[in-house]
Scaffold this active site. Structure first.
Site, PDB file in Angstrom:
ATOM      1  N   LYS A   1       0.832  -1.210   0.000  1.00  0.00           N
ATOM      2  CA  LYS A   1       0.000   0.000   0.000  1.00  0.00           C
ATOM      3  C   LYS A   1       0.866   1.259   0.000  1.00  0.00           C
ATOM      4  O   LYS A   1       0.554   2.246  -0.665  1.00  0.00           O
ATOM      5  CB  LYS A   1      -0.955  -0.054   1.192  1.00  0.00           C
ATOM      6  CG  LYS A   1      -1.980  -1.185   1.006  1.00  0.00           C
ATOM      7  CD  LYS A   1      -2.661  -1.574   2.282  1.00  0.00           C
ATOM      8  CE  LYS A   1      -3.682  -2.681   2.035  1.00  0.00           C
ATOM      9  NZ  LYS A   1      -4.215  -3.290   3.251  1.00  0.00           N
TER      10      LYS A   1
ATOM     11  N   GLY B   1     -13.098  -5.864   3.709  1.00  0.00           N
ATOM     12  CA  GLY B   1     -14.476  -6.348   3.839  1.00  0.00           C
ATOM     13  C   GLY B   1     -15.152  -6.358   2.484  1.00  0.00           C
ATOM     14  O   GLY B   1     -14.790  -5.607   1.581  1.00  0.00           O
TER      15      GLY B   1
HETATM   16  N1  HSE Z   1      -5.405  -8.107   4.853  1.00  0.00           N
HETATM   17  C1  HSE Z   1      -5.719  -6.745   4.640  1.00  0.00           C
HETATM   18  C2  HSE Z   1      -5.925  -6.071   6.004  1.00  0.00           C
HETATM   19  C3  HSE Z   1      -6.937  -6.623   3.770  1.00  0.00           C
HETATM   20  O1  HSE Z   1      -5.938  -6.768   7.018  1.00  0.00           O
HETATM   21  O2  HSE Z   1      -6.051  -4.855   6.065  1.00  0.00           O
HETATM   22  C4  HSE Z   1      -7.077  -5.356   3.031  1.00  0.00           C
HETATM   23  O3  HSE Z   1      -6.019  -5.109   2.152  1.00  0.00           O
END
Ligand code: HSE
Length: 331
Positions: free
Chosen positions: A219, A311
């Site tokens: 990210k 989600g």
């Molecule tokens: N595995 C990720 C989290 C999901 O826990 O935020 C969203 O990218």
């Protein structure tokens, strides 16, 4: 507008439900229907040039564990078997190779199709290549849901805060780690908290990606490339996960009125993910599965956003915002 959904897992199903529930919205705002002409999961597919019933695909997947009776060897041949305008690519993230998502996204762009994805692998590994390809083909590649799920961040920075000099972004970009650290604040052991996060469906298919900080690092890379115009990949991020945080460290932080949170940081010069001490009550010290980001700008000053980072419906809402943006642009 005709969509092909690739990677029909939880998020794909949520998005198909959104397409069904927003039928009236699309007709009213754009005077046109949004149809799903194809859906593919890891082992099967279903297509119809006349449009599929979104709820039938969702129900079929829930009942049979697959989107259709037919299997496939070549996902690109399935994509090419129908006419579509937008590829919605929502298959699970593969941070090592980019997975099938990288192949289908590249192919769709080469064929002149717009793409919406929440798949972090292709973006973290091949961002510049994919954006250049999209530009050369006059296509849009949008990916709001890849960072922060329902929390607006990418389009907020690129569109609402356009023209600002964004100096840095610091945030919580992984709900699983934040959930685990919050539970540890209350004395729950790491393993038990991780198990709960997995049961809630937040954790990645391989939760190592969450707890070692790789998901947050993806990210950070996506933000660096898309908001700061950098050309970096996953390997450029300084990454520390949360696996070595002991109960003792949490207790020590607590005694100083602090909490430990996994923080991602991006600026023109910095790219990092690691556990940081945050004063209790600070915006970056929040608990639970929420994501948050502090965006530091020169004109607007600090802008803080917060929202559900993962989600089914939450991520589908981000895909919807990209779909609306493409439809507006193509009008
Ligand atoms: N595995 C990720 C989290 C999901 O826990 O935020 C969203 O990218």
């Amino acid at each position: 507008m005709r969509l092909f959904i690739c990677g029909f897992g939880t998020v794909g199903q949520g998005f198909a439900e959104v397409v069904a529930s927003r039928k009236g919205f699309f007709e009213e705002r754009f005077g046109e229907d949004v149809t799903i002409v194809g859906a593919m999961d890891s082992r099967s597919y279903v297509t119809s040039q006349d449009g599929l019933d979104p709820m039938s695909i969702v129900i079929g997947k829930a009942e049979n564990g697959r989107v259709g009776p037919d299997g496939y060897d070549d996902p690109l041949a399935v994509l090419d078997s129908v006419d579509y305008d937008i590829l919605v690519e929502v298959s699970p993230t593969d941070v090592k190779t980019g997975g099938t998502g990288l192949i289908t996204i590249r192919h769709a762009l080469e064929c002149g199709k717009d793409v919406i994805t929440v798949n972090k692998g292709p973006l973290a590994l091949r961002f510049r290549e994919l954006m250049d390809l999209a530009e050369s083909k006059g296509c849009m590649l949008r990916f709001e849901g890849s960072v922060g799920g329902a929390m607006p961040i990418i389009n907020l920075c690129r569109e609402n805060l356009a023209g600002e000099n964004i100096r840095s972004i610091r945030g919580i970009f992984n709900g699983t780690c934040n959930f685990i650290l919050s539970k540890m604040d209350n004395g729950q052991p790491f393993e038990q908290a991780l198990k709960e996060a997995q049961q809630m469906g937040y954790a990645e298919t391989d939760p190592t990606n969450d707890i070692e900080g790789y998901d947050s690092a993806c990210k950070v890379v996506i933000l660096a490339n898309s908001v700061f115009g950098r050309d970096v990949t996953f390997d450029d991020v300084e990454i520390t996960g949360i696996t070595s945080i002991t109960e003792g460290a949490i207790a020590l932080a607590k005694s100083r009125n602090m909490v430990i949170r996994l923080i991602g940081e991006v600026s023109d010069t910095k790219l990092s993910v690691g556990p940081r001490l945050i004063p209790r009550g600070h915006a970056l010290g929040l608990s639970g599965t929420l994501n948050t980001a502090q965006i530091n700008t020169d004109l607007a000053g600090p802008v803080t956003v917060q929202g559900r980072g993962a989600g089914r419906m939450e991520t589908a809402s981000a895909i919807l915002s990209d779909l609306v943006a493409i439809m507006e642009a193509r009008r």
